[in-house]
Write an enzyme that holds these catalytic residues in place. Structure first.
Site: not given
Length: 367
Positions: A216, A219, A234, A349
């Site tokens: 996870g 993406e 970002k 996460g």
């Protein structure tokens, strides 16, 4: 809204009620609802905040309960809800007209991000982990900020950068206190940091990327992470929050993936291309190892220019010992010109992302 106010004043002992409308209940959204359920009593007793989830939607169904949805069985209730419709969802939120209404977007959907202006323009706050709006055209980003100010509806997106780490909030406080950002250096991809921390001459690049996807960290389409697009978004957001006008096209992307991998159209072909080009990935690793360095995917902003790319980090650098899927940001400012302000910790996460969304909601409650 007047009735809400009177009810709070007379019956709630100055407890402030926050009314949440949650879009997206996958990994992050489900963790978020669990955290809200667990902390409900604590928030009421200690922070005088009563959080009530009134609306929930996924891509299939949506559910509303004006008394508050029972979070112990929301999944069963949502499964029996009406057909999902983002326009009807907004209309319902707007018609209820509750004070302290907050739209929470846990999706990665461009379509959902395009509805923020309607919520903000109707004095409904927006909290989102969806990076698309803030990394869209500068005019759109600026308009959302303007609407938030004009209609007194906070627009918070801490989790756009660094999941639950207080990166954007810290940056806002630096700027508000009169400091000026000179340079930003950062490792902003938990998935890429995970990949390059575990990739070596005894593993294959394919296997490490597959592991990152399965755990996870990436993406659903891992190419979004490995191509650098996610990191570009970002650093763009950090540059804008520092007060700079910049578009994503202005950022220099130095890719490490072969063109064949970048051009694939699905995950199956993408992973097949990683196997095919294992030799080139091993060559990148060997070059860094021979230089006694570690590979880190670094984003940088300085003097109006931004770039992202894989770098060899020598021993002694702040990035060298960055573990697992952690993120780190170095803010060089007029007050911190030589020794930067450093924010470091878990940057990927579902749990930490959900906690960052939760923190933004508490910020709104404390306004």
């Amino acid at each position: 809204k007047a009735l809400n106010t009177l009810h709070e004043e007379f019956f709630e002992e100055n407890v402030k009620q926050l009314n949440l409308f949650v879009m997206g209940v996958g990994n992050v959204g489900a963790k978020f609802l669990t955290q809200v359920s667990q902390q409900k009593k604590y928030l009421k007793e200690n922070l005088k905040l009563n959080i009530r989830v009134i609306g929930i939607s996924n891509s299939r169904t949506m559910l509303f309960n004006e008394s508050g949805i029972d979070l112990s069985k929301w999944e069963d209730s949502l499964a029996k809800g009406e057909k999902a419709d983002k326009q009807k969802f907004f209309e319902k939120v707007n018609s209820l007209n509750y004070r302290n209404s907050i739209f929470v977007d846990n999706t990665a959907s461009a379509e959902i991000s395009e509805t923020y202006n309607k919520y903000l323009g109707n004095s409904i706050s927006v909290v989102t982990c969806n990076k698309i709006a803030c990394s869209s055209k500068f005019n759109n980003y600026q308009e959302l900020k303007r609407l938030a100010r004009e209609y007194n509806a906070p627009f918070l997106f801490e989790t756009n950068v660094g999941a639950g780490l207080p990166i954007i909030d810290t940056l806002k406080h630096l700027i508000a206190s009169g400091d000026k950002i000179l340079k930003i250096q950062a490792v902003l991809s938990g998935s890429l940091n995970f990949v390059f921390n575990y990739f070596n001459d005894e593993t294959t690049f394919h296997d490490v990327v597959k592991q990152a996807q399965e755990e996870g960290y990436t993406e659903p389409d891992p190419k979004i992470d490995l191509s650098g697009v996610d990191v570009m978004r970002k650093i763009l957001i950090l540059a804008r929050e520092s007060g700079n006008q910049i578009e994503i096209e202005d950022i220099v992307n130095n890719p490490f993936l072969p063109k064949e991998s970048l051009d694939t159209k699905n995950n199956e072909d993408f992973f097949a291309s990683l196997v095919k080009h294992e030799g080139s990935f091993q060559a990148i690793y060997k070059k860094a190892k021979d230089a006694d360095s570690k590979l880190k995917y670094v984003a940088q902003y300085e003097d109006g220019k931004a770039s992202v790319g894989l770098q060899e980090i020598p021993k002694g650098h702040d990035f060298y010992n960055l573990e697992g899927s952690d993120n780190i940001v170095l803010f060089y400012t007029e007050r911190y010109p030589n020794q930067p302000m450093i924010i470091k910790g878990a940057g990927a996460g579902a749990d930490v992302t959900a906690s960052g969304i939760f923190a933004d909601i508490i910020r709104i409650g404390n306004f």
